[in-house]
Design a protein around this motif. Structure first.
Motif, PDB file in Angstrom:
ATOM      1  N   SER A  97     -40.618  13.882   9.174  1.00  0.00           N
ATOM      2  CA  SER A  97     -40.301  12.333   9.090  1.00  0.00           C
ATOM      3  C   SER A  97     -39.098  11.875   9.421  1.00  0.00           C
ATOM      4  O   SER A  97     -38.196  12.631   9.663  1.00  0.00           O
ATOM      5  CB  SER A  97     -40.703  12.066   7.542  1.00  0.00           C
ATOM      6  OG  SER A  97     -39.832  12.715   6.684  1.00  0.00           O
ATOM      7  N   GLN A  98     -38.760  10.550   9.340  1.00  0.00           N
ATOM      8  CA  GLN A  98     -37.663   9.783   9.758  1.00  0.00           C
ATOM      9  C   GLN A  98     -36.531  10.198   8.608  1.00  0.00           C
ATOM     10  O   GLN A  98     -36.772  10.079   7.587  1.00  0.00           O
ATOM     11  CB  GLN A  98     -37.809   8.439  10.158  1.00  0.00           C
ATOM     12  CG  GLN A  98     -38.620   8.153  11.479  1.00  0.00           C
ATOM     13  CD  GLN A  98     -37.845   8.671  12.524  1.00  0.00           C
ATOM     14  OE1 GLN A  98     -36.642   8.516  12.777  1.00  0.00           O
ATOM     15  NE2 GLN A  98     -38.983   8.964  13.588  1.00  0.00           N
ATOM     16  N   PRO A  99     -35.189  10.529   9.147  1.00  0.00           N
ATOM     17  CA  PRO A  99     -34.217  10.729   8.080  1.00  0.00           C
ATOM     18  C   PRO A  99     -34.022   9.396   7.324  1.00  0.00           C
ATOM     19  O   PRO A  99     -34.091   8.158   8.070  1.00  0.00           O
ATOM     20  CB  PRO A  99     -33.281  11.108   8.954  1.00  0.00           C
ATOM     21  CG  PRO A  99     -33.502  11.592  10.050  1.00  0.00           C
ATOM     22  CD  PRO A  99     -34.624  10.920  10.502  1.00  0.00           C
ATOM     23  N   ILE A 100     -33.578   9.326   5.979  1.00  0.00           N
ATOM     24  CA  ILE A 100     -33.179   8.019   5.466  1.00  0.00           C
ATOM     25  C   ILE A 100     -31.660   8.255   5.255  1.00  0.00           C
ATOM     26  O   ILE A 100     -31.050   8.948   4.713  1.00  0.00           O
ATOM     27  CB  ILE A 100     -33.719   8.377   3.924  1.00  0.00           C
ATOM     28  CG1 ILE A 100     -35.373   8.417   3.877  1.00  0.00           C
ATOM     29  CG2 ILE A 100     -33.306   6.978   3.049  1.00  0.00           C
ATOM     30  CD1 ILE A 100     -35.946   8.824   2.759  1.00  0.00           C
ATOM     31  N   GLU A 101     -31.237   6.825   5.710  1.00  0.00           N
ATOM     32  CA  GLU A 101     -29.623   6.684   5.804  1.00  0.00           C
ATOM     33  C   GLU A 101     -29.369   6.323   4.228  1.00  0.00           C
ATOM     34  O   GLU A 101     -29.878   5.558   3.769  1.00  0.00           O
ATOM     35  CB  GLU A 101     -29.347   5.716   6.736  1.00  0.00           C
ATOM     36  CG  GLU A 101     -29.630   5.952   8.329  1.00  0.00           C
ATOM     37  CD  GLU A 101     -28.890   7.191   8.888  1.00  0.00           C
ATOM     38  OE1 GLU A 101     -27.760   7.247   8.238  1.00  0.00           O
ATOM     39  OE2 GLU A 101     -29.554   8.068   9.549  1.00  0.00           O
ATOM     40  N   LEU A 102     -28.452   7.006   3.832  1.00  0.00           N
ATOM     41  CA  LEU A 102     -28.079   6.656   2.249  1.00  0.00           C
ATOM     42  C   LEU A 102     -26.750   5.735   2.518  1.00  0.00           C
ATOM     43  O   LEU A 102     -25.757   5.767   3.246  1.00  0.00           O
ATOM     44  CB  LEU A 102     -27.656   8.011   1.699  1.00  0.00           C
ATOM     45  CG  LEU A 102     -28.864   9.039   1.722  1.00  0.00           C
ATOM     46  CD1 LEU A 102     -28.312  10.473   1.209  1.00  0.00           C
ATOM     47  CD2 LEU A 102     -29.968   8.717   0.810  1.00  0.00           C
ATOM     48  N   VAL A 103     -26.719   4.690   1.332  1.00  0.00           N
ATOM     49  CA  VAL A 103     -25.666   3.951   1.097  1.00  0.00           C
ATOM     50  C   VAL A 103     -25.306   4.164  -0.433  1.00  0.00           C
ATOM     51  O   VAL A 103     -26.244   3.994  -1.349  1.00  0.00           O
ATOM     52  CB  VAL A 103     -26.029   2.416   1.604  1.00  0.00           C
ATOM     53  CG1 VAL A 103     -25.019   1.443   1.222  1.00  0.00           C
ATOM     54  CG2 VAL A 103     -26.406   2.364   3.065  1.00  0.00           C
ATOM     55  N   ILE A 104     -24.119   4.183  -0.679  1.00  0.00           N
ATOM     56  CA  ILE A 104     -23.615   4.496  -2.054  1.00  0.00           C
ATOM     57  C   ILE A 104     -23.175   3.288  -2.570  1.00  0.00           C
ATOM     58  O   ILE A 104     -21.991   2.769  -1.788  1.00  0.00           O
ATOM     59  CB  ILE A 104     -22.681   5.650  -2.167  1.00  0.00           C
ATOM     60  CG1 ILE A 104     -23.225   7.033  -1.575  1.00  0.00           C
ATOM     61  CG2 ILE A 104     -22.364   5.785  -3.514  1.00  0.00           C
ATOM     62  CD1 ILE A 104     -22.265   8.070  -1.621  1.00  0.00           C
ATOM     63  N   PRO A 105     -23.507   2.408  -3.543  1.00  0.00           N
ATOM     64  CA  PRO A 105     -23.096   1.445  -3.995  1.00  0.00           C
ATOM     65  C   PRO A 105     -21.763   1.749  -4.800  1.00  0.00           C
ATOM     66  O   PRO A 105     -21.587   2.615  -5.418  1.00  0.00           O
ATOM     67  CB  PRO A 105     -24.273   0.692  -5.114  1.00  0.00           C
ATOM     68  CG  PRO A 105     -24.928   1.954  -5.329  1.00  0.00           C
ATOM     69  CD  PRO A 105     -24.962   2.813  -4.139  1.00  0.00           C
ATOM     70  N   PHE A 106     -20.669   0.668  -4.508  1.00  0.00           N
ATOM     71  CA  PHE A 106     -19.389   0.968  -5.165  1.00  0.00           C
ATOM     72  C   PHE A 106     -18.880  -0.020  -6.017  1.00  0.00           C
ATOM     73  O   PHE A 106     -17.862   0.151  -6.692  1.00  0.00           O
ATOM     74  CB  PHE A 106     -18.412   1.452  -4.076  1.00  0.00           C
ATOM     75  CG  PHE A 106     -18.088   0.631  -3.241  1.00  0.00           C
ATOM     76  CD1 PHE A 106     -16.646  -0.327  -3.455  1.00  0.00           C
ATOM     77  CD2 PHE A 106     -18.562   0.028  -2.127  1.00  0.00           C
ATOM     78  CE1 PHE A 106     -16.393  -1.208  -2.443  1.00  0.00           C
ATOM     79  CE2 PHE A 106     -18.338  -0.535  -1.045  1.00  0.00           C
ATOM     80  CZ  PHE A 106     -17.191  -1.564  -1.479  1.00  0.00           C
ATOM     81  N   ASN A 107     -19.420  -1.193  -5.808  1.00  0.00           N
ATOM     82  CA  ASN A 107     -18.905  -2.316  -6.670  1.00  0.00           C
ATOM     83  C   ASN A 107     -19.916  -3.382  -7.003  1.00  0.00           C
ATOM     84  O   ASN A 107     -21.217  -3.188  -6.545  1.00  0.00           O
ATOM     85  CB  ASN A 107     -17.821  -3.112  -5.809  1.00  0.00           C
ATOM     86  CG  ASN A 107     -16.838  -3.751  -6.764  1.00  0.00           C
ATOM     87  OD1 ASN A 107     -17.021  -3.878  -8.107  1.00  0.00           O
ATOM     88  ND2 ASN A 107     -15.866  -4.276  -6.385  1.00  0.00           N
TER      89      ASN A 107
END
Length: 116
Positions: A97-107
């Motif tokens: 499957s397609q990789p999932i790009e991760l984003v980490i919320p910081f504020n």
């Protein structure tokens, strides 16, 4: 050395969820579950590399950095993960499957309407 953000994907051999990406010029595949100091020692004794997961950039994306002896001796600032090793036995992974790009919320998000 080339490093890039890791993405969440399935292992092509066993089908488990892993984080994969470049870490200091080498392709790294790690288990996403953080480990403590005792588990890190067990992983090193089993011949597995360990990595720091550090959020960098805007938007924050997870990068993995190989833990050398100097990084292991220092204080833990980031989550530590171990290199992925497929479990023994036959494997029947799902189709890629397609990789999932991760984003980490910081504020907290900025409101659309300023307070003035």
């Amino acid at each position: 050395m080339i490093s890039g953000p890791v993405s969440l994907t399935n292992c092509r051999r066993c089908g488990q969820l892993i984080l994969s990406g470049y870490s200091e010029g080498c392709w790294a595949q790690v288990d996403p579950a953080p480990i403590d100091a005792a588990q890190e020692l067990q992983a090193i004794l089993a011949g597995l590399a360990t990595y720091d997961v550090q959020p960098l950039g805007l938007p924050r994306r997870p990068f993995v950095w190989h833990r050398t002896s100097f990084r292991i001796l220092g204080a833990r600032k980031w989550a530590v993960v171990a290199e992925h090793r497929c479990p023994p036995g036959p494997h029947h992974p799902p189709p890629p499957s397609q990789p999932i790009e991760l984003v980490i919320p910081f504020n907290a998000p900025t409101p659309d309407q300023p307070p003035f």
